[in-house]
Design a protein around this motif. Structure first.
Motif, mmCIF file in Angstrom:
data_model
loop_
_atom_site.group_PDB
_atom_site.id
_atom_site.type_symbol
_atom_site.label_atom_id
_atom_site.label_comp_id
_atom_site.label_asym_id
_atom_site.label_seq_id
_atom_site.Cartn_x
_atom_site.Cartn_y
_atom_site.Cartn_z
ATOM 1 N N ALA A 79 -7.628 -44.753 -120.216
ATOM 2 C CA ALA A 79 -5.957 -44.161 -118.883
ATOM 3 C C ALA A 79 -5.486 -43.110 -119.511
ATOM 4 C CB ALA A 79 -4.622 -45.235 -118.615
ATOM 5 N N ALA A 80 -5.164 -42.522 -120.704
ATOM 6 C CA ALA A 80 -4.511 -41.427 -120.858
ATOM 7 C C ALA A 80 -5.688 -40.371 -121.549
ATOM 8 C CB ALA A 80 -3.977 -41.423 -122.386
ATOM 9 N N VAL B 177 2.496 -38.640 -125.094
ATOM 10 C CA VAL B 177 1.374 -38.967 -124.109
ATOM 11 C C VAL B 177 0.955 -37.835 -122.378
ATOM 12 C CG1 VAL B 177 0.306 -40.341 -122.423
ATOM 13 C CG2 VAL B 177 1.694 -41.209 -124.714
ATOM 14 N N LEU B 178 3.097 -37.556 -121.938
ATOM 15 C CA LEU B 178 2.405 -36.968 -121.048
ATOM 16 C C LEU B 178 2.464 -35.514 -121.065
ATOM 17 C CD1 LEU B 178 3.010 -36.456 -117.980
ATOM 18 C CD2 LEU B 178 5.826 -36.508 -117.859
ATOM 19 N N ALA C 175 -4.499 -36.810 -125.894
ATOM 20 C CA ALA C 175 -4.121 -37.963 -125.510
ATOM 21 C C ALA C 175 -4.018 -39.243 -125.415
ATOM 22 C CB ALA C 175 -3.593 -38.086 -123.400
ATOM 23 N N ALA C 176 -5.256 -39.280 -126.103
ATOM 24 C CA ALA C 176 -5.730 -40.796 -126.254
ATOM 25 C C ALA C 176 -4.953 -40.957 -127.573
ATOM 26 C CB ALA C 176 -7.352 -40.835 -126.671
ATOM 27 N N ALA D 141 -2.249 -44.128 -128.426
ATOM 28 C CA ALA D 141 -2.533 -45.101 -129.409
ATOM 29 C C ALA D 141 -1.320 -45.489 -129.773
ATOM 30 C CB ALA D 141 -3.823 -44.291 -130.389
ATOM 31 N N ALA D 142 -0.953 -44.105 -130.638
ATOM 32 C CA ALA D 142 0.591 -43.729 -131.321
ATOM 33 C C ALA D 142 1.709 -44.578 -130.805
ATOM 34 C CB ALA D 142 0.634 -42.956 -131.472
#
Length: 249
Positions: A106-107, A193-194, A205-206, A210-211
């Protein structure tokens, strides 16, 4: 068999049970349009949002089909309740393993496809998540942010899958907030992420997504024995909450 009022305006699951019963016993045939939300709410004695949520759940598993501007139709006579109960009883580890897969993709897609409006909405959702303190409110705010990222992906299959899954994510994040043994990613990791989505950097972003999930998942792994049974800790807490919800709704 007709619909009957639900005592005390009970939960979405009670509405779902009655709607599914109409399909299973043939009262609503495949291809038939079911009554409108307002009519169903009146017959069942519940709110329209409760009916809407039950219809959405049955749509996600292929029993119903919502046609914009036309109504809701019976798509299949199958009974998804065993599947829904299994999802409700899933352990915290199960939930976070699925969340990891969904969130990363999604990211990645959101970084490629997000709009200015998406960014503004995600900023609001992240702010609400950061400000939430009570466990239930925090779980709901966290789930809304993750769903918002999925919606920015513009992938309808991923969005619907996340909407189906979001209730269990809410419950799991609530339990994690209550259980101090299990860490949850704080504001900085969600901000990353954002920021990567805003920068239109899919790989960053991915990685940031995950982090967010991996540290919690790693701790949940340590709380399970070699047979996969829950031991004291958040895995037990979430599993118990889910089982109770599955039985009591």
């Amino acid at each position: 068999m007709g619909l009957s009022p639900i005592a005390g305006g009970s939960t979405v699951d009670a509405v779902l049970e009655q709607l599914q019963a109409q399909v299973s016993d043939g009262s609503w045939a495949v291809g038939e349009r079911i009554p409108a939300e307002l009519d169903l709410a009146a017959q069942l004695g519940v709110s329209r949002p409760a009916v809407r949520e039950a219809i959405r759940a049955l749509s996600h598993v292929g029993v119903l089909e919502v046609r914009r501007g036309d109504g809701t139709y019976v798509r299949s006579g199958c009974d998804p309740r065993p599947l829904l109960r299994r999802v409700a009883r899933a352990s915290a580890r199960d939930v976070f393993e699925v969340q990891l897969a969904y969130d990363v993709q999604a990211a990645r897609l959101a970084a490629r496809r997000r709009t200015t409006a998406d960014i503004a909405r995600l900023e609001e959702l992240l702010r609400a998540r950061d400000e939430a303190t009570e466990p239930d409110a925090f779980g709901a705010a966290d789930a809304r942010f993750h769903l918002g990222v999925a919606e920015a992906s513009r992938n309808p299959v991923l969005i619907e899958a996340m909407r189906f899954f979001i209730g269990r994510l809410h419950e799991s994040m609530r339990a994690v907030r209550l259980d101090r043994e299990v860490p949850e990613a704080g504001p900085a990791r969600h901000r990353a992420v954002l920021d990567a989505i805003i920068a239109a950097d899919p790989q960053a972003a991915a990685s940031a997504a995950a982090a967010v999930v991996e540290p919690t998942l790693a701790v949940l792994e340590t709380l399970l024995d070699g047979d996969g049974d829950a031991v004291p800790g958040a895995a037990t807490t979430v599993g118990a909450d889910a089982a109770a919800d599955g039985e009591g709704r």
